[in-house]
Design an enzyme around this catalytic site. Structure first.
Site, PDB file in Angstrom:
ATOM      1  N   ALA A  66      16.290   4.917  19.306  1.00  0.00           N
ATOM      2  CA  ALA A  66      15.646   4.622  19.737  1.00  0.00           C
ATOM      3  C   ALA A  66      16.247   3.088  18.903  1.00  0.00           C
ATOM      4  CB  ALA A  66      15.018   4.449  19.090  1.00  0.00           C
ATOM      5  N   GLU A  99      14.926  16.606  25.118  1.00  0.00           N
ATOM      6  CA  GLU A  99      13.886  16.175  26.036  1.00  0.00           C
ATOM      7  C   GLU A  99      13.297  15.165  25.959  1.00  0.00           C
ATOM      8  OE1 GLU A  99      14.092  18.083  23.060  1.00  0.00           O
ATOM      9  OE2 GLU A  99      14.011  20.197  24.285  1.00  0.00           O
ATOM     10  N   TYR A 111      20.208   7.892  30.406  1.00  0.00           N
ATOM     11  CA  TYR A 111      20.429   9.597  30.114  1.00  0.00           C
ATOM     12  C   TYR A 111      21.053   9.423  32.064  1.00  0.00           C
ATOM     13  CZ  TYR A 111      17.446  10.188  26.197  1.00  0.00           C
ATOM     14  OH  TYR A 111      16.332   9.401  24.902  1.00  0.00           O
TER      15      TYR A 111
END
Ligand SMILES: CC(C)(COP(=O)(O)OP(=O)(O)OC[C@H]1O[C@@H](n2cnc3c(N)ncnc32)[C@H](O)[C@@H]1OP(=O)(O)O)[C@@H](O)C(=O)NCCC(=O)NCCS
Length: 146
Positions: A66, A99, A111
């Site tokens: 984050a 996940e 990602y």
């Protein structure tokens, strides 16, 4: 990250996730989980993000990543993930998994830049709204950003 950073990191988590981790969870990760490493993202010595990593044998798992909302979109998340991958490799990881909410296209894009691909779906993974998770994987000997 150390226990001294937990208040700030928990506040970043609160601003980043619908179901943020408690301070106790962070403290447990830092003090009880020998597989865990938590990295801080600093800008002018201010903590503006963090990333959690587990490396178990040769497999790495990103627990959370984050960046504070006002610092997003400046390639800082990318720098943080790059460094986290470097550390995972140094700790012996040959692959990495995580996940991500199926609705979280921003994180999926990040990602994908590092070679992560969707390997499966965990149904109803997120307890706050029953959302599914994509499981994403990258093998470090395959094509990826260095
Ligand atoms: C996901 C997160 C860490 C990305 O950090 P960031 O610093 O904003 O991202 P960066 O500026 O480094 O961007 C890296 C890549 O992410 C993707 N991305 C970032 N912002 C995006 C946006 N608004 N729309 C689409 N893709 C985006 C892009 O692929 C981008 O690469 P590009 O600029 O070359 O297209 C950040 O948005 C965040 O903290 N989100 C809330 C928490 C979260 O969802 N974490 C992931 C949990 S699985």
């Amino acid at each position: 990250m150390t226990v001294d950073d937990v208040d700030i990191v928990a506040s970043i988590d609160k601003q980043s996730f619908p179901k943020p981790w408690s301070k106790e969870t962070f403290i447990n990760e830092l003090t009880q989980n020998r597989y865990a490493t938590y990295l801080l993202l600093l800008v002018n010595e201010k903590i503006v993000g963090y990333c959690g990593l587990w490396v178990i044998v040769d497999e790495a798992h990103i627990t959370n990543i984050a960046v504070l909302p006002e610092y997003r979109g400046k390639k800082l998340g990318e720098e943080l993930l790059k460094k986290t991958i470097q550390i995972a490799k140094e700790q012996g990881a040959a692959s990495m998994t995580l996940e991500v909410r199926v609705s979280n296209k921003i994180a999926q894009n990040l990602y994908a830049k590092f070679g992560f691909q969707i390997g499966g779906v965990r149904k109803n993974y997120y307890t706050n709204n029953g959302e599914d998770a994509f499981v994403m994987w990258v093998k470090f000997n395959e094509k990826q950003s260095e």
